[in-house]
Design an enzyme around this catalytic site. Structure first.
Site, PDB file in Angstrom:
ATOM      1  N   CYS A  87       0.813  -1.224   0.000  1.00 37.48           N
ATOM      2  CA  CYS A  87       0.000   0.000   0.000  1.00 37.48           C
ATOM      3  C   CYS A  87       0.843   1.270   0.000  1.00 37.48           C
ATOM      4  CB  CYS A  87      -0.955  -0.003   1.195  1.00 37.48           C
ATOM      5  SG  CYS A  87      -0.174  -0.351   2.785  1.00 37.48           S
TER       6      CYS A  87
ATOM      7  N   HIS B  22      -2.518   6.860   3.495  1.00 36.37           N
ATOM      8  CA  HIS B  22      -1.079   6.962   3.728  1.00 36.37           C
ATOM      9  C   HIS B  22      -0.555   8.257   3.090  1.00 36.37           C
ATOM     10  CE1 HIS B  22      -1.216   3.123   5.441  1.00 36.37           C
ATOM     11  NE2 HIS B  22      -0.582   2.389   4.535  1.00 36.37           N
TER      12      HIS B  22
END
Length: 344
Positions: free
Chosen positions: A150, A242
């Site tokens: 990710c 993120h």
């Protein structure tokens, strides 16, 4: 064309997100869910601790969960989406591919294997052709495709946009959401009022995967990009999204205007889940922010901002939704690419 699909590891956090994305998908008919032996044989609603902020689709809730075993999965499944723990995936995914199944996997095992395509479709769709080598060398009728970690997915599209300037060095510091560790991965006592400056194995994944993704396939093998990559990964108390601070050193001179234009003009794909634009660049110096920007492009876009010139390149911030673009959505997009390119 609608193809039949199943989810391996359907009760976990990524498995649940896969259900959310696949149940209404126009190209895939979700017909099989697998989980651990303890969950097998029970209705999905009875064994899944549902964490998605929308109800379990009724058709899925009543579906009986199967064992994650080739002998318990119907033969007529066109595509399996895997969200298995890597230790399970390492064992089970090759067995399934040998049995003839095509697997689009989010699990971290085998991402850097020479004959396994690690793909972000908008970046390196051509790497999918290494499946010919995979089938030849392993004797599989099926196939195994991986999406990256990710944190890697967040950064690499922006790097691909800048690579025409000759990327030589990449430094990245991540601020990663707690959902990246799974629902019970980080306790509230650890993360509230805190930041954790270490995520086991994450730096190594980013450093290796970025070079593979930015590499070139020569017809037999993927030649990795030669840039030096250094990563520092940190967990912070945001739920999703993120955020990453990236420093890029280039061979050719590059200005912030050059970088912004390259990112804005970087082409997306005509796939159902691929956003347009792929990269949204903010003018505001305090964007992107996780709470405000993680759902750009239905959670599939990458956002960037804070561009500034350095002595030998540019620095910027980028953000993506880690469980959508960075996990389940990435596997779904790879499935769409497999369908488009005739691998199913």
């Amino acid at each position: 064309m609608t193809v039949t699909a199943g989810i391996l590891g359907a009760t976990g956090a990524v498995g649940q997100r896969l259900i959310q994305l696949l149940e209404p998908h126009p190209d895939f008919e979700l017909v099989t869910l697998t989980a651990s032996d303890a969950s097998a044989g029970h209705p999905y609603r009875d064994v899944a601790k549902w964490r998605i902020d929308a109800p379990i689709p009724e058709t899925i809730a009543e579906m009986t969960v199967r064992r994650t075993d080739p002998d318990d999965i119907p033969d007529d499944i066109d595509l399996l989406f895997s969200s298995l723990p890597s230790d399970v995936g390492k064992r089970v995914e090759p067995e399934l591919c040998e049995a003839g199944y095509v697997v689009s996997s989010n699990s971290s095992n085998d991402r850097t294997a020479p004959d396994v395509p690690l793909t972000i479709p908008e970046v390196n769709a051509g790497h999918l052709d290494v499946l010919e080598v995979q089938r030849e060398e392993r004797g599989w009728d099926g196939a195994l495709v991986k999406n990256p970690n990710c944190s890697t997915i967040t950064m690499v599209p922006t790097l691909a946009a800048l690579d025409s300037f000759g990327i030589e060095q990449i430094h990245v510091s991540t601020l990663q959401a707690v959902s990246g560790a799974g629902y019970s991965g980080v306790s509230s006592m650890e993360i509230i009022d805190n930041a954790i400056p270490h995520i086991g194995g994450e730096e190594q994944k980013m450093e290796a995967e970025a070079c593979k993704l930015l590499g070139a396939f020569d017809g037999r093998e993927i030649n990795w990009h030669e840039a030096d990559v250094a990563a520092s990964c940190n967990r912070i108390p945001t739920i999703d999204g993120h955020l990453e601070n990236v420093w890029v050193e280039t061979r050719d001179e590059i200005t912030t205007e050059d970088a912004a234009a390259a990112m804005r003009s970087y082409e997306s794909l005509d796939l159902h889940s691929s956003p347009d634009p792929l990269i949204h660049v903010f003018e505001e110096p305090d964007r992107p922010q996780p709470r405000l920007d993680r759902l750009h492009g239905n959670g599939m876009a990458v956002t960037a901002g804070g561009l500034r010139e350095t002595s030998n390149g540019v620095q910027y911030n980028c953000l993506a939704h880690n469980t959508i673009r960075g996990a389940a959505g990435a596997s779904v997009l790879n499935g769409e690419l497999l369908l488009r390119d005739g691998w199913l």
